[in-house]
Scaffold this active site. Sequence first.
Site, short mmCIF file in Angstrom:
data_model
loop_
_atom_site.label_atom_id
_atom_site.label_comp_id
_atom_site.label_asym_id
_atom_site.label_seq_id
_atom_site.Cartn_x
_atom_site.Cartn_y
_atom_site.Cartn_z
N ARG A 96 3.39 -9.36 29.66
CA ARG A 96 2.77 -8.34 28.81
C ARG A 96 2.94 -8.68 27.33
O ARG A 96 4.05 -8.98 26.89
CB ARG A 96 3.44 -6.98 29.07
CG ARG A 96 3.73 -6.72 30.53
CD ARG A 96 4.65 -5.53 30.75
NE ARG A 96 4.07 -4.27 30.34
CZ ARG A 96 4.72 -3.12 30.39
NH1 ARG A 96 5.98 -3.07 30.82
NH2 ARG A 96 4.14 -2.01 29.99
N GLY A 105 -7.17 -5.68 21.03
CA GLY A 105 -7.68 -7.03 20.78
C GLY A 105 -6.65 -8.10 21.14
O GLY A 105 -6.96 -9.27 21.22
N ARG A 586 -10.28 17.67 -20.11
CA ARG A 586 -11.24 16.87 -20.89
C ARG A 586 -12.04 17.84 -21.74
O ARG A 586 -12.42 18.91 -21.27
CB ARG A 586 -12.19 16.12 -19.97
CG ARG A 586 -11.50 15.19 -18.99
CD ARG A 586 -12.56 14.61 -18.05
NE ARG A 586 -11.96 13.72 -17.08
CZ ARG A 586 -11.47 14.14 -15.92
NH1 ARG A 586 -11.50 15.41 -15.60
NH2 ARG A 586 -10.94 13.27 -15.08
N ARG A 641 -7.06 16.92 -24.01
CA ARG A 641 -7.38 15.62 -24.57
C ARG A 641 -8.54 15.77 -25.56
O ARG A 641 -9.56 16.36 -25.25
CB ARG A 641 -7.81 14.65 -23.47
CG ARG A 641 -8.17 13.28 -24.03
CD ARG A 641 -8.54 12.30 -22.94
NE ARG A 641 -9.83 12.62 -22.36
CZ ARG A 641 -10.35 11.97 -21.34
NH1 ARG A 641 -9.66 10.99 -20.76
NH2 ARG A 641 -11.53 12.29 -20.86
N GLU A 773 -3.47 3.95 -21.98
CA GLU A 773 -4.52 3.48 -21.09
C GLU A 773 -5.11 2.15 -21.52
O GLU A 773 -6.11 1.71 -21.00
CB GLU A 773 -5.63 4.54 -20.97
CG GLU A 773 -6.17 5.02 -22.30
CD GLU A 773 -7.18 6.15 -22.16
OE1 GLU A 773 -7.78 6.30 -21.08
OE2 GLU A 773 -7.39 6.88 -23.15
N GLY A 794 -3.18 6.86 -18.39
CA GLY A 794 -4.56 6.98 -17.90
C GLY A 794 -4.83 5.77 -17.03
O GLY A 794 -5.34 4.75 -17.48
N THR A 795 -4.45 5.89 -15.76
CA THR A 795 -4.45 4.68 -14.93
C THR A 795 -5.86 4.23 -14.52
O THR A 795 -6.02 3.10 -14.08
CB THR A 795 -3.58 4.87 -13.68
OG1 THR A 795 -3.94 6.10 -13.06
CG2 THR A 795 -2.11 4.89 -14.05
N ASN A 796 -6.87 5.09 -14.69
CA ASN A 796 -8.23 4.61 -14.42
C ASN A 796 -8.62 3.58 -15.47
O ASN A 796 -8.98 2.44 -15.15
CB ASN A 796 -9.25 5.74 -14.46
CG ASN A 796 -9.03 6.74 -13.34
OD1 ASN A 796 -8.25 6.50 -12.43
ND2 ASN A 796 -9.73 7.85 -13.41
N ASP A 797 -8.56 3.98 -16.74
CA ASP A 797 -8.91 3.04 -17.80
C ASP A 797 -7.93 1.88 -17.85
O ASP A 797 -8.31 0.75 -18.12
CB ASP A 797 -8.95 3.74 -19.16
CG ASP A 797 -10.36 4.22 -19.50
OD1 ASP A 797 -11.31 3.47 -19.20
OD2 ASP A 797 -10.51 5.32 -20.04
N CYS A 860 -2.37 10.78 -15.45
CA CYS A 860 -3.51 11.64 -15.23
C CYS A 860 -4.71 10.90 -14.65
O CYS A 860 -5.79 11.43 -14.54
CB CYS A 860 -3.91 12.38 -16.50
SG CYS A 860 -4.45 11.28 -17.81
N TYR A 880 5.79 13.86 -14.15
CA TYR A 880 4.77 14.57 -13.37
C TYR A 880 3.59 13.66 -13.07
O TYR A 880 3.39 12.63 -13.70
CB TYR A 880 4.28 15.82 -14.11
CG TYR A 880 3.49 15.54 -15.37
CD1 TYR A 880 2.11 15.34 -15.31
CD2 TYR A 880 4.11 15.46 -16.61
CE1 TYR A 880 1.37 15.07 -16.45
CE2 TYR A 880 3.38 15.19 -17.76
CZ TYR A 880 2.02 14.99 -17.68
OH TYR A 880 1.29 14.72 -18.80
P1 ADP Z 1 -1.01 -2.21 27.50
O1 ADP Z 1 -0.31 -2.56 26.26
O2 ADP Z 1 -2.45 -2.55 27.52
O3 ADP Z 1 -0.71 -0.81 27.95
P2 ADP Z 1 0.87 -3.04 29.48
O4 ADP Z 1 1.69 -4.26 29.33
O5 ADP Z 1 1.59 -1.78 29.20
O6 ADP Z 1 -0.42 -3.20 28.61
O7 ADP Z 1 0.35 -3.08 30.97
C1 ADP Z 1 -0.91 -2.69 31.46
C2 ADP Z 1 -0.73 -1.80 32.66
O8 ADP Z 1 0.03 -2.45 33.67
C3 ADP Z 1 0.03 -0.54 32.31
O9 ADP Z 1 -0.52 0.53 33.01
C4 ADP Z 1 1.41 -0.83 32.79
O10 ADP Z 1 2.09 0.35 33.12
C5 ADP Z 1 1.18 -1.71 34.00
N1 ADP Z 1 2.31 -2.61 34.22
C6 ADP Z 1 2.83 -3.49 33.34
N2 ADP Z 1 3.89 -4.13 33.84
C7 ADP Z 1 4.05 -3.66 35.09
C8 ADP Z 1 4.98 -3.92 36.13
N3 ADP Z 1 5.98 -4.79 35.97
N4 ADP Z 1 4.85 -3.24 37.27
C9 ADP Z 1 3.85 -2.36 37.45
N5 ADP Z 1 2.95 -2.06 36.52
C10 ADP Z 1 3.02 -2.71 35.34
MG MG Z 2 -9.56 7.00 -20.32
MG MG Z 3 0.94 -0.04 28.18
#
Ligand code: ADP
Ligand code: MG
Ligand code: MG
Length: 908
Positions: A96, A105, A586, A641, A773, A794-797, A860, A880
């Site tokens: 994991r 991602g 102003r 001002r 400023e 006057g941090t804008n200017d 300001c 302030y």
């Molecule tokens: P994410 O960060 O996408 O949640 P995870 O690493 O938590 O990814 O895992 C994805 C899924 O797999 C989750 O639902 C997690 O609970 C399950 N999972 C991860 N490791 C195990 C494990 N050792 N046994 C059973 N389920 C697992």
């Molecule tokens: Mg000014």
């Molecule tokens: Mg998870």
Amino acid sequence: MSENNDQKFVYDFTEGNRDLKDLLGGKGANLAEMTNLGLPVPPGFTITTEACKVYLESGSEPVELRDEVSAHLDALERKMGKKLGQADDPLLVSVRSGAKFSMPGMMDTVLNIGLSDESVVGLARQADNERFAWDSYRRLIQMFGKTVLDVDGELFEDALDEVKTAKKVASDTDLDAADLKKVVERFKEIVKAQTGRDFPQDPREQMDLAIEAVFNSWNTDRAKLYRRQERIPGDLGTAVNVCSMVFGNLGPDSGTGVAFTRDPASGHQGVYGDYLQNAQGEDVVAGIRNTVPLADLESIDKTSYDRLMHIMETLETHYKDLCDIEFTIERGQLWMLQTRVGKRTAGAAFRIATQLVDQGLIDEAEALQRVNGAQLAQLMFPKFDDDYAGGGKGAEQIGRGIAASPGAAVGKAVFDSYTAVKWSRSGEKVILIRRETNPDDLDGMIAAEGILTSRGGKTSHAAVVARGMGKTCVCGAEELEVDTKRRRMTTADGQVVEEGDVVSIDGSTGRVYLGEVPVVPSPVVEYFEGRMHAGADDADELVQAVHRIMAYADRVRRLRVRANADNAEDASRARRFGAQGIGLCRTEHMFLGERRQYVERLILADTDTEREDALKALLPLQKQDFVELFEAMDGLPVTVRLLDPPLHEFLPDITELSVRVALAESRKEPHENDLRLLQAVHRLHEQNPMLGLRGVRLGLVIPGLFTMQVRAIAEAAAQRIDAKGDPRAEIMIPLVGTVQELEIVREEAEQVIEEVRAQTGVDLKLALGTMIELPRAAVTAGQIAEAAEFFSFGTNDLTQTVWGFSRDDVEASFFTAYLEKGIFGVSPFETIDKDGVGALVRSAVEAGRATRPDIKLGVCGEHGGDPESVHFFHEVGLDYVSCSPFRIPVARLEAGRAAAESKGSDSR
Ligand code: ADP
Ligand code: MG
Ligand code: MG
């Protein structure tokens, strides 16, 4: 780092803890924490982010890693009494990913590592469940194929669907062992065809490849994009967790689920989560089958349910916060697979913070750290009616993009800037819809209620400019196809939105609706306005929570908060919102409208008498403005001002005037005055008005202008004192670059004040100070302080002049490129540039105090209402901050948070 022989790259779950997030990632640190709490976590170990960093820098794993992993795997195998992938009774693990910050991602987790053609048979026998073993194996090939070997995931989906269709079943739970064997065969063929190699049968090779794939996933395009948008540094690396498998897919007495220890929307304690019987982890989120509410687990498996409730309470008490968790039940045995402090809505953040105080889990200072100004700001925008937003009643959700700039906007769809401007001039409300915006769209963006784009993220042009203007924006709503040529937009399901159709966009959630969604005022604003009382019986919980948090903040903060307000109305609102004075009034608006004629006369004056007459006419008008303002802010400081903008801003437009003169000439009509005006406009025309004749320079070259303003202020103050009021006027000189400028203005001002004193017999006390400023002012602040009783930055200017760019010209033109290239993390007009502009502020503070220890110091610019900047101003020791009335609560809260935080770190 790799040279450091003492460095340890692998930690057993029993060795880590939650403070080691940098090293073990969030998931690994919390798995260790739960292990140490004695909670049932399947044993395992974590490979550190340091190992990942070495891999990313050098292109190969640190040499020590392999042996360390072997040692930890050995220990794990001994603990579990079986070996990874062992033929007759295999130990299986999940690999994991888990960085310090959770990050979409990144590589998906691979489950069931250790299964092979051989060990799948052993697993079937051990579990006495053939279907389960083959289901686990096909999941492994599928996940491994997709995430480690880069095989297109759809190929697997399609193959699975074929088998289901052939058998005429809808759900994969309807497939039996024989079917799943077939699926495994198909999957292996896919892997072979796509990668040119067989699916690896060696369990350790599976594990090592998966670990390497996790390292590599740090640099996927999606991960990089996400980091850039969220300002997560690119060099943190990810940890890798190897965790022994537990199985939720062993039959109806098994299952898997997710839960929150309290409702992430309201903060209420209760049972919030989803459960899925006979399933492995990823099934819950994937939405393949319908989950049941967690509460139903009580009737499915009471023992596990009770145990889970108990664990959730343990976690809340331990983390002292809302947690979200992942768990699995294997044949009646509950296992914890993940926990973390859970995300929550802005409203819930406030409620939870006060609930935890009431439960005695955290103190007030800690409660302040649990909320922030951005959340408060979000709660202050008008919003779409919650009850409504679900749909029905005429408006329907047609898409969702990135919530780029908060607010709720409703208007007619327009697809180009020209139409936006034209329609809005005729009183229509419009939403500007573009694929992406560019500088040419600026007029349209200004005219629109809100902006919707189908491309681009949080740093796109639309997002940056909309936030700068405080305008609602949803960007990157990719499922909406925008066709600007045909002036229409098509939704994912083919619905067409034409120019003129009403759309609603929610800049706080990113939701896009066709039709009008009703907007309701924010209860939090109703409360700040004094129209709703926190103590009232019907005050909602949110308002009570905000009220309490604001009280904590006010109690601890050192920074005072003032408002930028130019008239009595704004001043009164600011006061209701908690302003402790006006930091910037102003005076330019006092020269507009009907009064423009006097300004024209002033500029055109040939003789002293003409000029004095014009000023004399302005004097009583200005005085009345000040009387009202001082009355609204009675007892509180008001910084006025003196006139700042260039004079041409008060004269007619050059083209308009030229046409008028030309017309009059052709008709042989008298046009003496217009001609003189035109000459004046030409004379006053500047290449760079921002750097031209403005600020103190005006006061020095136009005799009587500043003294008239000073007289108006002094007479107004005298009048208020006569009326038993308590005016606290402070006169502020703009755009000073050198102490000499200030000294001259000061002498004249003092003389005027003395005259008013003598005339009225009132003992006036008026403070005189300056804006800082210009870079030169900041650098010579020590000298300037000789003549100034206060500084207001006057941090804008100051940002414009330090960077050498004018906001109006550059924000819409190249800021997007700068943000994308990472030159700024955030626009220096939104958050103060600490290293550049901030450094000047810091040194000017020191120099000013060195000259005049009791000098009053404030800011300001718009930064006064920006959370991060407020923390900076607290740290450099200003007295302030001053910001727009609407931002005052945010500034109060952040000033409190800054104080609580620095107290915390002092005592540490
Ligand atoms: P994410 O960060 O996408 O949640 P995870 O690493 O938590 O990814 O895992 C994805 C899924 O797999 C989750 O639902 C997690 O609970 C399950 N999972 C991860 N490791 C195990 C494990 N050792 N046994 C059973 N389920 C697992
Ligand atoms: Mg000014
Ligand atoms: Mg998870």
